[in-house]
Design a protein around this motif. Structure first.
Motif, short mmCIF file in Angstrom:
data_model
loop_
_atom_site.label_atom_id
_atom_site.label_comp_id
_atom_site.label_asym_id
_atom_site.label_seq_id
_atom_site.Cartn_x
_atom_site.Cartn_y
_atom_site.Cartn_z
N ASP A 1 2.22 -4.38 1.54
CA ASP A 1 1.19 -3.37 1.31
C ASP A 1 1.29 -2.70 -0.06
O ASP A 1 0.55 -1.77 -0.36
CB ASP A 1 1.20 -2.31 2.42
N ARG A 2 2.16 -3.18 -0.93
CA ARG A 2 2.34 -2.56 -2.25
C ARG A 2 1.08 -2.62 -3.09
O ARG A 2 0.88 -1.79 -3.98
CB ARG A 2 3.51 -3.20 -2.98
N ALA A 3 0.17 -3.57 -2.79
CA ALA A 3 -1.07 -3.69 -3.55
C ALA A 3 -2.09 -2.62 -3.17
O ALA A 3 -2.96 -2.28 -3.96
CB ALA A 3 -1.68 -5.07 -3.34
N PRO B 1 9.91 -0.58 -4.34
CA PRO B 1 10.50 -1.58 -3.44
C PRO B 1 11.57 -0.93 -2.57
O PRO B 1 12.14 0.10 -2.92
CB PRO B 1 11.13 -2.60 -4.39
N LEU B 2 11.81 -1.55 -1.43
CA LEU B 2 12.90 -1.11 -0.56
C LEU B 2 14.20 -1.68 -1.11
O LEU B 2 14.25 -2.84 -1.51
CB LEU B 2 12.66 -1.61 0.86
N ARG B 3 15.23 -0.88 -1.11
CA ARG B 3 16.50 -1.32 -1.69
C ARG B 3 17.62 -1.22 -0.66
O ARG B 3 17.79 -0.19 -0.03
CB ARG B 3 16.84 -0.49 -2.92
N THR C 1 -2.70 -12.45 2.36
CA THR C 1 -4.00 -12.61 1.70
C THR C 1 -4.88 -11.39 1.87
O THR C 1 -5.75 -11.15 1.05
CB THR C 1 -4.75 -13.85 2.24
N ASP C 2 -4.66 -10.60 2.92
CA ASP C 2 -5.47 -9.41 3.16
C ASP C 2 -4.56 -8.25 3.56
O ASP C 2 -4.47 -7.89 4.74
CB ASP C 2 -6.51 -9.69 4.25
N PRO C 3 -3.87 -7.65 2.57
CA PRO C 3 -2.95 -6.56 2.90
C PRO C 3 -3.66 -5.36 3.52
O PRO C 3 -3.07 -4.64 4.33
CB PRO C 3 -2.29 -6.20 1.57
N ALA C 4 -4.93 -5.13 3.18
CA ALA C 4 -5.66 -4.00 3.78
C ALA C 4 -5.85 -4.22 5.28
O ALA C 4 -5.64 -3.31 6.08
CB ALA C 4 -7.01 -3.81 3.08
N GLU C 5 -6.23 -5.43 5.68
CA GLU C 5 -6.39 -5.73 7.11
C GLU C 5 -5.05 -5.64 7.82
O GLU C 5 -4.95 -5.12 8.92
CB GLU C 5 -7.00 -7.12 7.30
N LEU C 6 -4.01 -6.14 7.19
CA LEU C 6 -2.67 -6.03 7.78
C LEU C 6 -2.31 -4.56 7.97
O LEU C 6 -1.80 -4.17 9.03
CB LEU C 6 -1.65 -6.73 6.89
N TRP D 1 -4.17 -3.11 10.90
CA TRP D 1 -3.61 -3.61 12.16
C TRP D 1 -2.32 -2.88 12.52
O TRP D 1 -2.12 -2.48 13.66
CB TRP D 1 -3.37 -5.11 12.05
N LEU D 2 -1.47 -2.71 11.54
CA LEU D 2 -0.16 -2.09 11.79
C LEU D 2 -0.24 -0.58 11.88
O LEU D 2 0.62 0.04 12.49
CB LEU D 2 0.82 -2.49 10.68
N GLY D 3 -1.26 0.01 11.27
CA GLY D 3 -1.42 1.45 11.30
C GLY D 3 -0.34 2.13 10.48
O GLY D 3 0.30 1.52 9.63
N PRO D 4 -0.11 3.40 10.78
CA PRO D 4 0.85 4.18 9.97
C PRO D 4 2.31 3.94 10.34
O PRO D 4 3.18 4.65 9.88
CB PRO D 4 0.44 5.63 10.31
N LYS D 5 2.58 2.93 11.13
CA LYS D 5 3.95 2.71 11.62
C LYS D 5 4.90 2.18 10.55
O LYS D 5 6.09 2.19 10.72
CB LYS D 5 3.93 1.78 12.83
N LEU D 6 4.33 1.64 9.46
CA LEU D 6 5.20 1.12 8.39
C LEU D 6 5.19 2.03 7.19
O LEU D 6 4.24 2.60 6.83
CB LEU D 6 4.76 -0.28 7.96
#
Length: 147
Positions: A42-44, A50-52, A134-139, A142-147
């Motif tokens: 979702d960085r785009a 980044p996670l380290r 290919t579609d980070p917005a749709e992802l 789908w995942l919502g605010p959980k990530l």
């Protein structure tokens, strides 16, 4: 951070390592260096650092699976890898049921988003990973605010 229940496996090559990982993303701590850098998909759409570190990478993968209600499947179509780099192409799949307040099923939704995971290796361990969908917005929807 070693997995105390399962010893760290050894692999004949990075292709085998990636095949092992993509059957269960919670294995990331078994195949990565302590200081892995993970660039989330979702960085785009949501600028972020980044996670380290292995703890952050492990937590991210576990949250991804939890956000799908445990239905996440990384349907790998191909892997190309050498000692330094790897690319995994496939379809990220998940299911969820929409139900009424009374528990009556309204519909079952399916997610299928093509992905390309890019990896960098040092001494047989993953040290950097770029998640690409290919579609980070749709992802993200789908995942919502959980990530």
């Amino acid at each position: 951070m070693g997995d105390t229940k399962h010893p760290t496996p050894t692999f004949r090559d990075t292709t085998s390592l990636l095949r092992y990982l993509y059957t269960d993303l919670t294995r990331i701590s078994q195949v990565s260096s302590e200081d892995i850098v993970l660039h989330p998909a979702d960085r785009a759409i949501r600028p972020r650092e980044p996670l380290r570190g292995i703890v952050a990478a492990q937590a991210h993968e576990e949250a991804l699976i939890a956000a799908t209600g445990g239905t996440l499947v990384m349907d790998v179509q191909s892997i190309s890898a050498n000692n330094n780099f790897g690319a995994v192409l496939g379809i990220l799949r998940s299911k969820r049921k929409r139900v009424t307040a009374e528990g009556r099923l309204l519909e079952e939704e399916n997610l299928a988003i093509p992905f390309c995971g890019v990896w960098r290796f040092v001494n047989g361990k993953a040290v950097e990973h770029w998640e690409n969908a290919t579609d980070p917005a749709e992802l993200g929807r789908w995942l919502g605010p959980k990530l």
